[in-house]
Design an enzyme around this catalytic site. Structure first.
Site, short mmCIF file in Angstrom:
data_model
loop_
_atom_site.label_atom_id
_atom_site.label_comp_id
_atom_site.label_asym_id
_atom_site.label_seq_id
_atom_site.Cartn_x
_atom_site.Cartn_y
_atom_site.Cartn_z
N GLY A 236 -47.73 -6.47 -44.93
CA GLY A 236 -47.79 -5.25 -44.11
C GLY A 236 -47.28 -3.99 -44.78
O GLY A 236 -47.34 -2.91 -44.19
N GLU A 271 -45.64 -11.92 -48.02
CA GLU A 271 -47.10 -12.13 -48.08
C GLU A 271 -47.84 -10.80 -48.24
O GLU A 271 -48.67 -10.44 -47.42
CB GLU A 271 -47.58 -12.80 -46.79
CG GLU A 271 -46.90 -14.11 -46.45
CD GLU A 271 -47.20 -14.59 -45.02
OE1 GLU A 271 -47.70 -13.80 -44.19
OE2 GLU A 271 -46.92 -15.75 -44.73
N PRO A 272 -47.55 -10.05 -49.28
CA PRO A 272 -48.22 -8.75 -49.41
C PRO A 272 -49.67 -8.88 -49.87
O PRO A 272 -49.99 -9.74 -50.69
CB PRO A 272 -47.39 -8.05 -50.49
CG PRO A 272 -46.89 -9.16 -51.35
CD PRO A 272 -46.68 -10.34 -50.44
N GLY A 273 -50.52 -8.07 -49.32
CA GLY A 273 -51.91 -8.01 -49.77
C GLY A 273 -52.20 -6.60 -50.24
O GLY A 273 -52.28 -6.31 -51.43
N ARG A 310 -63.96 -0.59 -43.68
CA ARG A 310 -62.74 -0.03 -43.09
C ARG A 310 -62.93 1.28 -42.33
O ARG A 310 -62.40 1.44 -41.23
CB ARG A 310 -61.63 0.11 -44.15
CG ARG A 310 -61.02 -1.25 -44.55
CD ARG A 310 -59.94 -1.17 -45.58
NE ARG A 310 -59.22 0.07 -45.62
CZ ARG A 310 -58.23 0.42 -44.81
NH1 ARG A 310 -57.79 -0.43 -43.90
NH2 ARG A 310 -57.66 1.58 -44.92
N CYS A 341 -78.30 1.45 -41.00
CA CYS A 341 -78.81 2.00 -39.74
C CYS A 341 -77.81 1.82 -38.61
O CYS A 341 -77.98 0.99 -37.71
CB CYS A 341 -80.14 1.35 -39.40
SG CYS A 341 -81.31 1.63 -40.72
N GLU A 342 -76.73 2.57 -38.69
CA GLU A 342 -75.67 2.60 -37.68
C GLU A 342 -75.03 3.98 -37.79
O GLU A 342 -74.76 4.44 -38.90
CB GLU A 342 -74.55 1.58 -38.01
CG GLU A 342 -74.89 0.13 -37.86
CD GLU A 342 -74.98 -0.36 -36.43
OE1 GLU A 342 -74.45 0.32 -35.52
OE2 GLU A 342 -75.59 -1.41 -36.23
N TYR A 370 -59.12 -5.28 -48.53
CA TYR A 370 -60.00 -5.25 -47.36
C TYR A 370 -61.26 -4.41 -47.62
O TYR A 370 -61.81 -3.80 -46.71
CB TYR A 370 -59.24 -4.74 -46.12
CG TYR A 370 -57.96 -5.51 -45.91
CD1 TYR A 370 -57.99 -6.82 -45.44
CD2 TYR A 370 -56.71 -4.97 -46.26
CE1 TYR A 370 -56.82 -7.56 -45.31
CE2 TYR A 370 -55.54 -5.71 -46.14
CZ TYR A 370 -55.61 -7.00 -45.65
OH TYR A 370 -54.47 -7.74 -45.53
C1 LIG Z 1 -53.21 -10.03 -43.32
C2 LIG Z 1 -51.93 -10.75 -43.43
C3 LIG Z 1 -51.04 -10.44 -44.47
C4 LIG Z 1 -51.25 -9.31 -45.46
O1 LIG Z 1 -51.10 -8.06 -44.89
P1 LIG Z 1 -51.05 -6.76 -45.82
O2 LIG Z 1 -50.94 -5.64 -44.86
O3 LIG Z 1 -52.32 -6.71 -46.60
O4 LIG Z 1 -49.86 -6.86 -46.70
C5 LIG Z 1 -49.87 -11.20 -44.57
N1 LIG Z 1 -49.61 -12.20 -43.70
C6 LIG Z 1 -50.45 -12.52 -42.69
C7 LIG Z 1 -50.08 -13.64 -41.78
C8 LIG Z 1 -51.63 -11.80 -42.52
O5 LIG Z 1 -52.44 -12.12 -41.51
#
Ligand SMILES: *Cc1c(COP(=O)(O)O)cnc(C)c1O
Length: 409
Positions: A236, A271-273, A310, A341-342, A370
């Site tokens: 997050g 859990e960073p994405g 997004r 076409c949206e 994403y």
């Molecule tokens: C999507 C998600 C993440 C990653 O979130 P980011 O905002 O990309 O860091 C981590 N943990 C869980 C459970 C998620 O669903």
């Protein structure tokens, strides 16, 4: 340090001019900077070095196998939310003892696979799921390591559609249910309750919500007297999409976590994405037409919401830049749109954009997270190529889907 930037008035990724890339690769395509990815990962790792967390990269933010392999080399684990992501993480070489499995709707097949692979934790989100994992584990004569996802009733001050921590959301268990389930799990012989997990949403740029979460976790630990082996704080962490938007202050967050961890012997999982891959990717696209209509300039791109959802899904803003800055900028208002076409197939509006013509190229920035992972075949358009730049080298890390493959089913 920014590895995607203007240099001599051209947009560069590492040491490669994007003008060179568009000569070689068919647009639209995603392009990633490996240097930026490494920089982000090590900066994250460094900010929390005192507590040496397990960093489980959120595979749903970007599931490219090649990028996962690079992350594995840096020491990353994986946070997966489906059997597909689980197998992909393992294929990338990530050790199952660094993989956590999240999500509210894991199927029997997915649970069996996770148990067989001996992953670090299955983070469960309901009593029914606990029962199912317990009975499958019994059949396999195994004791499965699980965490429980807490719904802390803290919202992340972010876009409503990417907030997950409010009490009315479908995610996790609220305080009372969490405590009750802990008691029940103690009696389930084939489960080993090792973790507490939270994830309150995405693109959070202030540490305040995270601070609140730590307080609630402390409350739970005091109440249950469980010495959790793992405390999974989720992802997050927000990045800067707008010039005025600040990315999260990791140092501040780290201070809070260091303090929180005093007198505990738990291991922290993150859990960073987005933080890891978000600003490492751009989407390069060609201007097909420029059309004046009702005093507006529609810049029609060959990339659309099928490639980058997004903006349509979350009203997200992605900065758009010309690959070549001409110096002259036009005062008019430009509306950048895709070919789908949206009417929601549009990107940002821009004033004072550089002088652009049909046949030239622009890039949408900060689309590493994403972007590709949310793309689709809508309008029967192929999924596009992904290119990785590393220093002075560039290569395809995922091919554009062939027309043949696209039309054969
Ligand atoms: C999507 C998600 C993440 C990653 O979130 P980011 O905002 O990309 O860091 C981590 N943990 C869980 C459970 C998620 O669903």
């Amino acid at each position: 340090m920014n590895y995607i930037r203007l240099r001599k008035n051209n947009l560069y990724v590492d040491n490669i001019s994007t003008l060179k890339l568009v000569k070689k690769y068919e647009t639209p395509f995603y392009c990633y900077s490996l240097s930026q990815l490494k920089n982000n990962y090590y900066r994250f790792n460094n900010a929390f070095k005192e507590i040496e967390p397990i960093i489980c990269f959120s595979v749903k933010s970007n599931a490219n196998l090649n990028l996962l392999r690079e992350l594995k080399k840096m020491g990353a684990g994986a946070d997966v939310v489906s059997i597909g992501e689980l197998f992909k993480a393992i294929k990338a070489g990530i050790n199952p003892n660094k993989i956590v499995f999240s999500g509210i709707g894991k199927t029997e097949k997915e649970i069996k696979a996770a148990i067989k692979k001996n992953i670090l934790l299955i983070n469960i989100e309901s009593e029914s799921e606990a029962n199912l994992i317990n009975s499958i584990s019994k059949k396999f004569s195994k004791k499965t390591s699980i965490g429980i996802r807490l719904n802390p009733n803290v919202t992340g001050k972010t876009h409503q559609k990417i907030s997950t921590g409010g009490k009315d959301e479908k995610f996790g268990l609220v305080y009372k249910d969490f405590i009750n389930l802990c008691k029940k799990i103690n009696k389930m012989k084939n489960l080993h309750l090792k973790g507490i997990s939270v994830h309150i949403g995405s693109q959070i740029t202030s540490v305040e919500p995270f601070k609140k979460v730590l307080i609630i976790i402390d409350k739970i630990i005091n109440k249950t007297k469980i010495n959790f082996e793992f405390i999974d704080l989720g992802g997050g962490m927000g990045i800067s999409y707008l010039k005025k938007e600040k990315q999260i202050n990791l140092k501040k967050y780290a201070k809070l976590v260091n303090k929180f961890l005093k007198n505990k012997d738990s291991k922290i999982i993150f859990e960073p994405g987005r933080f890891i891959i978000g600003n490492a990717g751009i989407l390069i696209t060609k201007i097909i037409y420029i059309k004046k209509s009702n005093n507006r300039n529609f810049v029609i791109l060959d990339a659309g919401m099928n490639n980058l959802m997004r903006p349509a899904l979350y009203n997200a803003h992605h900065e758009i830049v010309s690959l070549k800055k001409t110096g002259k900028s036009l005062r008019e208002n430009f509306k950048f749109v895709g070919p789908v076409c949206e009417s929601s197939d549009k990107f940002s509006d821009k004033k004072n954009f550089s002088n652009i013509r049909e046949g030239e190229y622009v890039a949408l920035l900060n689309v590493g997270a994403y972007g590709m992972s949310l793309s689709s075949n809508y309008n029967t358009r192929p999924t596009i190529a992904e290119v990785m730049v590393s220093g002075s080298k560039h290569k395809i890390i995922k091919k554009r889907q062939s027309l043949e493959n696209l039309i054969n089913n």
